[in-house]
Design a protein around this motif. Structure first.
Motif, PDB file in Angstrom:
ATOM      1  N   UNK A 182       0.824  -1.210   0.000  1.00 24.55           N
ATOM      2  CA  UNK A 182       0.000   0.000   0.000  1.00 24.55           C
ATOM      3  C   UNK A 182       0.858   1.259   0.000  1.00 24.55           C
ATOM      4  N   UNK A 183       1.949   1.238   0.783  1.00 18.79           N
ATOM      5  CA  UNK A 183       2.851   2.388   0.824  1.00 18.79           C
ATOM      6  C   UNK A 183       3.607   2.546  -0.488  1.00 18.79           C
ATOM      7  N   UNK A 184       3.880   1.422  -1.125  1.00 16.99           N
ATOM      8  CA  UNK A 184       4.648   1.418  -2.367  1.00 16.99           C
ATOM      9  C   UNK A 184       3.812   1.915  -3.545  1.00 16.99           C
ATOM     10  N   UNK A 202       1.354   4.408  -4.402  1.00 12.23           N
ATOM     11  CA  UNK A 202       1.133   5.729  -5.019  1.00 12.23           C
ATOM     12  C   UNK A 202       2.204   6.185  -6.010  1.00 12.23           C
ATOM     13  N   UNK A 203       3.510   6.115  -5.668  1.00 10.79           N
ATOM     14  CA  UNK A 203       4.489   6.588  -6.655  1.00 10.79           C
ATOM     15  C   UNK A 203       4.588   5.701  -7.895  1.00 10.79           C
ATOM     16  N   UNK A 204       4.074   4.468  -7.797  1.00 10.51           N
ATOM     17  CA  UNK A 204       4.171   3.548  -8.933  1.00 10.51           C
ATOM     18  C   UNK A 204       3.025   3.718  -9.920  1.00 10.51           C
ATOM     19  N   UNK A 205       2.095   4.628  -9.634  1.00  9.46           N
ATOM     20  CA  UNK A 205       0.989   4.848 -10.548  1.00  9.46           C
ATOM     21  C   UNK A 205       1.357   5.778 -11.698  1.00  9.46           C
ATOM     22  N   UNK A 206       2.584   6.329 -11.658  1.00 10.05           N
ATOM     23  CA  UNK A 206       3.047   7.134 -12.787  1.00 10.05           C
ATOM     24  C   UNK A 206       3.243   6.231 -14.005  1.00 10.05           C
ATOM     25  N   UNK A 241       4.615 -11.587  -5.799  1.00  9.23           N
ATOM     26  CA  UNK A 241       5.167 -10.562  -6.699  1.00  9.23           C
ATOM     27  C   UNK A 241       4.315 -10.452  -7.969  1.00  9.23           C
ATOM     28  N   UNK A 242       3.971 -11.591  -8.537  1.00  9.06           N
ATOM     29  CA  UNK A 242       3.183 -11.604  -9.766  1.00  9.06           C
ATOM     30  C   UNK A 242       1.832 -10.915  -9.575  1.00  9.06           C
ATOM     31  N   UNK A 243       1.139 -11.253  -8.488  1.00 11.21           N
ATOM     32  CA  UNK A 243      -0.184 -10.673  -8.252  1.00 11.21           C
ATOM     33  C   UNK A 243      -0.112  -9.187  -7.963  1.00 11.21           C
ATOM     34  N   UNK A 244       0.871  -8.759  -7.156  1.00 11.30           N
ATOM     35  CA  UNK A 244       1.013  -7.331  -6.872  1.00 11.30           C
ATOM     36  C   UNK A 244       1.299  -6.537  -8.150  1.00 11.30           C
TER      37      UNK A 244
END
Length: 297
Positions: A34-36, A38-42, A62-65
Motif C-alpha cells: 500500500x505504501x509502495x 502511489x508513486x508507482x501509478x506514474x 510478486x506476480x499478483x502485486x
C-alpha cells in the motif's frame, strides 16, 4: 505474453530503484504494498516494463502485486473499450472478440493481436484436418483430436476457482480452463470449420451440443470431450439438486455465454473479497442487461 509496445524515454526511476521495487513486490505484508503503490501509478516506460516482468514472475505474491498495479494503471481504458464494445453489439456479438475484450480488462498491457493470431492459426489447422468433403461426424472426431490431444486443452480440476480459468488469454497460454471458457474456445474454433455446435448452459455446468441430421450428442469439454446423452444430462441436474427443466438444455447465445462468464468471475472475486473487481463485473453485467440468477460453470 507479449506486451504492447510503449515509448521509451527518460525514466523517473534509476536501475537500483527498479530493482528495489521488484524485490518489495514480493513482500507479503500488504501494508508495504500500500505504501509502495502511489508513486508507482506514474506512467513510466522502464517502470512499466519492470512491472510486466514481475507479473510473469514465478513468485505468486510478486506476480499478483504487479498485475494489480498494471490493471489499476491501465485497466480503466480497457474497461471503457469493453463497455463500448458491448454497447455497439447489443444484438449478436462475436464471441471471440468479446472474450478478447474481457481478457484485456484484466491484462490491459498484453497485446491482444497475439491471441487473435493464435486463434487464426488454430482455426487454419482445424480446417486442414476437417474437410468439407467428409461428413460432420468424421470432422468432429478429427476436431476432438486436435483440441484435446494436439493442443492439449483440459479442465483445471486442481484449482477450479482460479479466475485465470475464465480469461481467454490465460486459457490459450496455460491450456487449462473452466467449463464455460473451454466450451467457448471449442465453439469459436468448431463453428469456424462448420461444425453444428451450440453452447448449453446447464445449472452448475456448461456443455456443447453437437447436432447433425444423423447424430446428436452433448459434449463435456471440461472432461476431455466426454459425450453425454439427454438422459445423462438430466440425471446430472437431478443429482446436483437442480431438478430438471427443458430450458436447461436450450442453446445459449454468445451474449448469454459472456454474461455467465462475467457472473462466474464476479462470484469468484466476491469469495476472494476483491470488491474492486466485483464492482467492475457488476458494471459489465449492467451493460449486458443480465441479472445474476444461476451461477456455476
Amino acid at each position: 505474453p507479449t506486451r504492447k509496445v510503449g515509448t521509451m524515454g527518460s525514466s523517473h526511476f534509476s536501475n537500483q530503484d527498479l530493482e528495489n521495487i521488484y524485490q518489495l513486490l514480493a513482500d507479503e505484508d500488504q501494508t508495504t504494498f500500500s505504501l509502495l503503490q502511489p508513486p508507482l501509478m506514474k506512467r513510466d516506460f522502464a517502470l512499466d516494463t519492470m512491472l510486466e516482468r514481475a507479473a510473469r514472475d514465478s513468485n505468486p505474491v510478486r506476480s499478483q502485486n504487479a498485475l494489480n498495479l498494471l490493471q489499476q494503471k491501465f485497466g480503466a481504458e480497457a474497461e471503457k473499450s469493453f463497455v463500448e464494445f458491448l454497447a455497439q453489439h447489443r444484438g449478436t456479438l462475436d464471441l471471440a472478440e468479446a472474450l478478447i475484450h474481457l481478457s484485456s480488462t484484466e491484462y490491459p498491457r498484453i497485446d491482444s493481436e497475439r491471441y487473435r493470431d493464435t486463434l487464426a492459426q488454430w482455426t487454419a489447422h482445424a480446417k486442414e484436418l476437417c474437410s468439407p468433403k467428409q461428413d460432420t461426424e468424421t470432422n468432429l472426431v478429427a476436431f476432438h483430436k486436435l483440441f484435446f490431444e494436439q493442443l492439449g486443452l483440459t479442465g483445471n480440476e486442481a484449482d477450479y476457482y482460479d479466475p485465470r480459468n475464465s480469461y481467454l488469454f490465460d486459457v490459450i497460454d496455460r491450456r487449462i480452463g473452466s467449463p464455460i471458457a473451454l466450451c467457448s474456445l471449442y465453439l469459436i474454433l468448431g463453428q469456424q470449420i462448420g461444425l453444428p455446435l451450440v453452447g448449453v448452459g446447464m445449472p452448475g455446468h456448461f456443455l456443447v451440443r453437437f447436432q447433425s441430421p444423423r447424430y446428436s450428442t452433448f459434449i463435456d469439454v471440461f472432461n476431455q470431450g466426454k459425450e453425454l446423452n439427454k438422459e445423462e444430462c438430466m440425471a446430472y441436474c437431478h443429482k446436483a439438486g437442480y431438478g430438471y427443466m427443458s430450458e436447461y438444455l436450450s442453446p445459449v447465445t454468445p451474449r448469454g455465454i459472456l454474461a455467465r462468464t462475467c457472473c462466474n468471475l464476479m462470484l469468484i472475486y466476491a469469495d476472494n473479497q476483491d470488491q474492486r473487481k466485483v464492482h467492475r463485473f457488476q458494471k459489465f453485467l449492467v451493460e449486458l442487461g443480465s441479472l445474476p440468477t444461476q451461477f456455476g460453470e
